[in-house]
Design an enzyme around this catalytic site. Structure first.
Site, mmCIF file in Angstrom:
data_model
loop_
_atom_site.group_PDB
_atom_site.id
_atom_site.type_symbol
_atom_site.label_atom_id
_atom_site.label_comp_id
_atom_site.label_asym_id
_atom_site.label_seq_id
_atom_site.Cartn_x
_atom_site.Cartn_y
_atom_site.Cartn_z
ATOM 1 N N TYR A 15 0.873 -1.182 0.000
ATOM 2 C CA TYR A 15 0.000 0.000 0.000
ATOM 3 C C TYR A 15 0.903 1.222 0.000
ATOM 4 C CZ TYR A 15 -3.615 3.199 1.814
ATOM 5 O OH TYR A 15 -4.499 4.239 2.011
ATOM 6 N N TYR A 169 -11.887 -3.844 7.150
ATOM 7 C CA TYR A 169 -10.570 -3.548 7.730
ATOM 8 C C TYR A 169 -10.673 -2.479 8.819
ATOM 9 C CZ TYR A 169 -5.802 -1.876 8.239
ATOM 10 O OH TYR A 169 -4.594 -1.495 8.781
ATOM 11 N N HIS A 170 -11.287 -1.351 8.466
ATOM 12 C CA HIS A 170 -11.328 -0.241 9.414
ATOM 13 C C HIS A 170 -12.296 -0.481 10.560
ATOM 14 C CE1 HIS A 170 -9.525 1.878 5.897
ATOM 15 N NE2 HIS A 170 -8.754 2.306 6.859
ATOM 16 N N LYS A 528 -10.500 17.649 16.356
ATOM 17 C CA LYS A 528 -9.682 17.021 15.324
ATOM 18 C C LYS A 528 -9.557 17.994 14.150
ATOM 19 C CE LYS A 528 -9.428 12.853 14.067
ATOM 20 N NZ LYS A 528 -8.000 12.727 14.449
ATOM 21 N N ASP A 532 -7.867 14.540 8.876
ATOM 22 C CA ASP A 532 -7.630 13.212 9.437
ATOM 23 C C ASP A 532 -8.926 12.634 10.008
ATOM 24 O OD1 ASP A 532 -6.575 10.938 10.713
ATOM 25 O OD2 ASP A 532 -6.125 12.101 12.523
ATOM 26 N N HIS A 534 -9.091 9.429 11.269
ATOM 27 C CA HIS A 534 -8.826 8.377 12.254
ATOM 28 C C HIS A 534 -9.213 8.915 13.631
ATOM 29 C CE1 HIS A 534 -6.084 6.558 9.154
ATOM 30 N NE2 HIS A 534 -6.726 5.503 9.600
#
Length: 655
Positions: A15, A169-170, A528, A532, A534
């Site tokens: 990746y 995945y996340h 935040k 981003d 996350h």
């Protein structure tokens, strides 16, 4: 035992993408020369969220976590000297997936490729973006419509392309249990298939089902993870046959790619991550019946920052050794008939079925987004609690913490650092592109795109035309925003008073005492800044602060520094916590600190969390940041104690 014909290895990917299209192209060609057999493109956050590199929100984010692609020229440079007709390309892109696929097709046509032969995947999963990753743009319903647009277009024009990668995945990165990961991913797939079914003739629908693929995660509990993959295979087969009447077994195959877990990679003793990555890879390769079709592995140092080419090569060699040196691919499934495996698979399937039924009773995945988000935040809190209580052992973190210094962390910090000049250079190229393009052609293309979006027509054809006319990523996304609106996903963190007090009695008493001295409840604002998405760290800090009795304010992701300072003024916050994991902490924190000073709020303590090298930490302290936390600061109660001390009038007076 009779040996079978040897299987072909899975697609071996890394990746990758950073800085510029030209630099990323050089990295891709070098990796292909080293034996990589497929490409996996990482895009930067402005590209993922539909902004050009010169947009206010893109500041500090350009080229950090991936490659910036603003227009056809960037995409052309990204794949220079790489024949796309011969390539299998995975693009990790969601909200802007129709646009990036349009650019890819336009470049392929420029190369003279037969578009019907293109192979690859766009991730194109927006539901998990609302739950975990945060790079969404539009609300769920129009997002589902655009996913279906891509699938319908690919079915008719690019039949070998996977138009949607259901991405669990996340979900695991956000704390999902195996049962939640199974259920939430499959519920997403059901929502997409329900949207797609009316789009094609009934006799063609099974083939379209066969093009839906998955992108999963494999954690360190590799027996459970391997069983989870076998459960995925069974449940997907069951759903396609029973719910959708797909009779041909080849269209019911569970086809998936994988990147193994990054959540469990540690900043402490990072060389241990090599073993974690290898063990996690085994979970998705050992069982033939549930073996991944494509594998990409993180590098040992991704908890520290951006991996260097050598680090990526090391992870790729891990795949090659397993695929080509061992005899794994010479045998059938190693676990068929194993009673322990069979029992675990059934346990996972039953748990997932129960949660799927629960989601179905609430109206399906889209209607259940807020519920799923809150469940993920709770599951992640439990995961962290187990680590803090030493119930879950993490080597080098909460057990066997003494060790030798790593020789892998060299003078460069053991990571790649993107040159800050990259952003201005990219903006310069973007301005040059705008100057030379045909403005009338751009205007006409945007008008056609606008009409298609507003009328409900498929946006793929006008998107490809817009790509060829020179439209930019930000311009394309703005048309989608105008047509479909924007969206702010749930945070999963309730601001209501918490009754979760176990083990927090002393901290709650300290918060009560400080609040009494302040004259009102201690107010903690978590922000935040930047793009981003996350949000795990910010959510868990806010979650724990609430449980400790603080009055929290957390509005979620993607705020400008100006919005954060305005929120500080509106809420009269006592302390500010900023969370940034994209590597853009220096410019964004500086902007926040400058605005706080200008607003006369420089006395409010600011704490910052993220993947922050020591050198950057020193710069942040020089800006006035009171405390800095990185992934090694996993004990949230210690952070809570720091917050109380920072705002305690008694402590401040003592200073």
């Amino acid at each position: 035992m009779t040996q079978l014909q040897k299987d072909r290895p899975w697609l071996i990917r890394t990746y990758a993408g950073h800085s510029t299209a030209k630099a990323s192209n050089a990295l891709y060609r070098a990796n292909l020369a080293k034996g990589q057999t497929g490409l996996s493109v990482a895009f930067d956050l402005p590209t993922q969220t539909g902004y050009d590199s010169d947009h206010t929100l893109a500041r500090g984010e350009v080229g950090k976590v991936g490659v910036p692609i603003c227009h056809l020229g960037d995409m052309r440079n990204l794949f220079d000297q790489i024949p796309l007709e011969q390539m299998n390309t995975s693009m990790t892109i969601n909200a802007t997936a129709p646009w990036l696929l349009a650019l890819y097709i336009a470049v392929a046509e420029e190369q003279g490729a037969d578009v019907s032969k293109l192979q690859g995947t766009v991730q194109n999963d927006l539901i998990k973006e609302y739950l975990s990753r945060g790079t969404y743009v539009c609300p769920p319903k129009p997002s589902l419509k655009m996913i279906a647009d891509v699938a319908e277009y690919c079915y008719e024009n690019v039949p070998k392309w996977n138009p949607m990668n259901v991405c669990s995945y996340h979900l695991q990165e956000a704390g999902a249990t195996p049962e939640q990961e199974l259920a939430y991913a499959l519920a997403t797939a059901i929502a997409v298939l329900d949207e797609l079914r009316p789009r094609v003739p009934a006799e063609d629908f099974p083939a379209l089902c066969g093009r839906i693929s998955f992108f999963v995660n494999a954690g360190i509990r590799f027996v459970t993870e391997m069983c989870k993959m076998r459960a995925f295979v069974d449940l997907w087969d069951e759903i396609l046959q029973r719910r959708y009447g797909v009779e041909d077994p080849k269209f019911r195959r569970f086809r998936y790619g994988v990147q193994v877990n990054s959540l469990g990679l540690t900043e402490q003793q990072p060389e241990n991550n090599v073993y974690r990555i290898l063990i996690e890879m085994l979970a998705v390769t050992l069982s033939k019946r549930a073996r991944a079709r494509a594998v990409q592995l993180p590098a040992w140092n991704e908890a520290l920052g951006l991996p260097r080419p050598w680090d990526q090569q090391w992870s790729m060699r891990m795949q090659q050794i397993l695929a080509y040196e061992t005899d794994l691919l010479e045998y059938g499934d190693l676990f068929d008939g194993n009673p322990v495996v069979d029992a675990k698979v059934e346990e996972l399937k039953n748990g997932a079925r129960a949660e799927l039924a629960n989601l179905e009773s609430m109206g399906g995945a889209v209607a259940s987004i807020e519920y799923m988000k809150s469940r993920l935040v709770e599951s992640n809190a439990e995961r962290l609690n187990r680590i803090e209580r030493n119930e879950t052992v993490v080597v080098g973190v909460n057990k066997w913490t003494e060790g030798e210094a790593s020789p892998l962390q060299t003078e460069d910090g053991g990571i790649m650092v993107v040159d800050p000049a990259v952003e201005q250079e990219q903006i310069g190229r973007l301005n040059d592109w705008r100057k030379v393009r045909d403005k009338a052609a751009v205007s006409a293309a945007l008008q056609a795109l606008r009409e298609a979006a507003q009328s409900g027509a498929n946006v793929m054809e006008p998107s490809i035309a817009a790509a060829k006319a020179g439209v930019t990523t930000g311009e394309w996304a703005e048309e989608m925003r105008k047509a479909y609106g924007t969206y702010r996903g749930p945070t999963g963190v309730s601001g209501s008073v918490s009754n979760k007090t176990e083990g927090l009695e002393d901290l709650r008493a300290a918060v009560d005492a400080v609040s009494d001295r302040l004259g009102r409840r201690l107010k903690f604002l978590v922000g935040k800044p930047g793009l981003d998405g996350h949000s795990n760290g910010a959510e868990q800090i806010a979650f724990r602060a609430r449980d400790c009795g603080m009055d929290i304010s957390y509005e979620g992701i993607r705020l400008t520094p100006e919005e954060i300072v305005s929120a500080v003024q509106e809420t009269n916050a006592h302390v500010i916590g900023l969370s940034i994991l994209s590597g853009s902490h220096l410019p964004l924190v500086k902007d926040v600190m400058t605005r706080l000073t200008e607003a006369g709020l420089s006395d409010i303590p600011v704490i910052v969390g993220g993947i922050i090298p020591d050198e950057d930490a020193e710069q942040l302290r020089s800006m006035g940041v009171a405390k800095i936390y990185t992934p090694k600061n996993f004990e949230l109660n210690l952070i809570m104690g720091d917050i109380v001390t920072l705002v305690d009038p008694k402590e401040i007076a003592a200073e």
